[in-house]
Write an enzyme that holds these catalytic residues in place. Sequence first.
Site, PDB file in Angstrom:
ATOM      1  N   ARG A 180     -20.474  12.623  10.602  1.00 53.96           N
ATOM      2  CA  ARG A 180     -19.479  11.656  11.074  1.00 53.96           C
ATOM      3  C   ARG A 180     -18.098  12.280  11.283  1.00 53.96           C
ATOM      4  O   ARG A 180     -17.071  11.662  11.004  1.00 53.96           O
ATOM      5  CB  ARG A 180     -19.378  10.464  10.107  1.00 53.96           C
ATOM      6  CG  ARG A 180     -20.692   9.720   9.906  1.00 53.96           C
ATOM      7  CD  ARG A 180     -21.203   9.088  11.200  1.00 53.96           C
ATOM      8  NE  ARG A 180     -22.501   8.435  10.990  1.00 53.96           N
ATOM      9  CZ  ARG A 180     -23.677   9.022  11.227  1.00 53.96           C
ATOM     10  NH1 ARG A 180     -23.731  10.272  11.680  1.00 53.96           N
ATOM     11  NH2 ARG A 180     -24.811   8.381  11.024  1.00 53.96           N
ATOM     12  N   SER A 230     -22.531   0.253  10.160  1.00 53.04           N
ATOM     13  CA  SER A 230     -22.441   0.685   8.761  1.00 53.04           C
ATOM     14  C   SER A 230     -20.980   0.820   8.354  1.00 53.04           C
ATOM     15  O   SER A 230     -20.201   1.493   9.034  1.00 53.04           O
ATOM     16  CB  SER A 230     -23.157   2.020   8.561  1.00 53.04           C
ATOM     17  OG  SER A 230     -24.530   1.892   8.839  1.00 53.04           O
ATOM     18  N   GLU A 300     -16.258   4.116   6.897  1.00 54.23           N
ATOM     19  CA  GLU A 300     -16.555   4.686   8.207  1.00 54.23           C
ATOM     20  C   GLU A 300     -15.786   3.955   9.306  1.00 54.23           C
ATOM     21  O   GLU A 300     -15.489   4.499  10.361  1.00 54.23           O
ATOM     22  CB  GLU A 300     -18.062   4.577   8.463  1.00 54.23           C
ATOM     23  CG  GLU A 300     -18.573   5.385   9.614  1.00 54.23           C
ATOM     24  CD  GLU A 300     -20.095   5.419   9.660  1.00 54.23           C
ATOM     25  OE1 GLU A 300     -20.670   4.976  10.668  1.00 54.23           O
ATOM     26  OE2 GLU A 300     -20.698   5.875   8.678  1.00 54.23           O
TER      27      GLU A 300
END
Length: 307
Positions: A180, A230, A300
């Site tokens: 990520r 998410s 995130e």
Amino acid sequence: MMITSLLEKIKKTVPFDLELYANEDLSKHTTFRIGGDCEVFAKVANTDQLISLIHFLKSENIPYMILGNGSNTLFSDKGFSGVIISLCEDFKEITLLDQNKIKCSAGAMLTSLCIFARDNSLSGCEELYGIPGSVGGATYMNAGAYGGEMSKIISSVTYLDCESEEIKTIHCDKCNFSYRHSTFMDQKCVILSINIELEKADKDYITAKMLDYMQRRRDKQPLEYPSAGSVFKRPEGYFAGALIEQSGLKGTSVGGAQVSEKHAGFIINKGNATCNDVLTLIDMIKSTVYQNFNVELECEIRPIGDN
């Protein structure tokens, strides 16, 4: 004395007929369906328009942000003082370069890229099918699912260096991809396009894999509600959703924001959720998981906008 609006200033200064909107509702431009108004929402059709607009905004010290599909973004309830830029028209193009190479512009949807690859009997991005982001946004954060990641298919990235206003192309090895993360998160730039390399395969085989991954998403994720996907990155050695569920937080709500009863790694907008609802719920989750497991969850989702 007449006060000239930012929209009028852009129209007078930028030598292009941009599609501009004042006081645009940002909740319409994110998958969370949350957010206040931005001062100006600008749709740019090509690189020349983008460079000219950014040059003006920099010269006037006006905040700006590039927005893809808004799938990983949480806008403030108070909105954004500045310009939100959306990449349109030329930035949606997807082109077959060679038998196994594709050039995809940053504004195209990731799902569109997967379908284009399948239609050309090219395999390698099936795991990414169904991720509700733009190609630029997916590259920016090295999006992935089911073992697939953008870094596994990208050969090079072309981007605009917003400091020098130069267009640059770098090989995948220089992108500093990790979980990520990419080098583009550490600099002021706009991803313009990517080149990817895939492998030839049977179209029916590719289709079957894509449908399988999409069905997994439908079975396990709360796709029927607005969300930002998410909420937390995967902690080393754990799964965020499992830690949240084991903490008894499934179904926990703050205002209109709720920890999904279907998948605890998601926060959903049950209706009229505010940014503050989501942020309060995130803090509650992080605190509870840390108390129970001594694991610090890393968010995130990117909170954006005025405090």
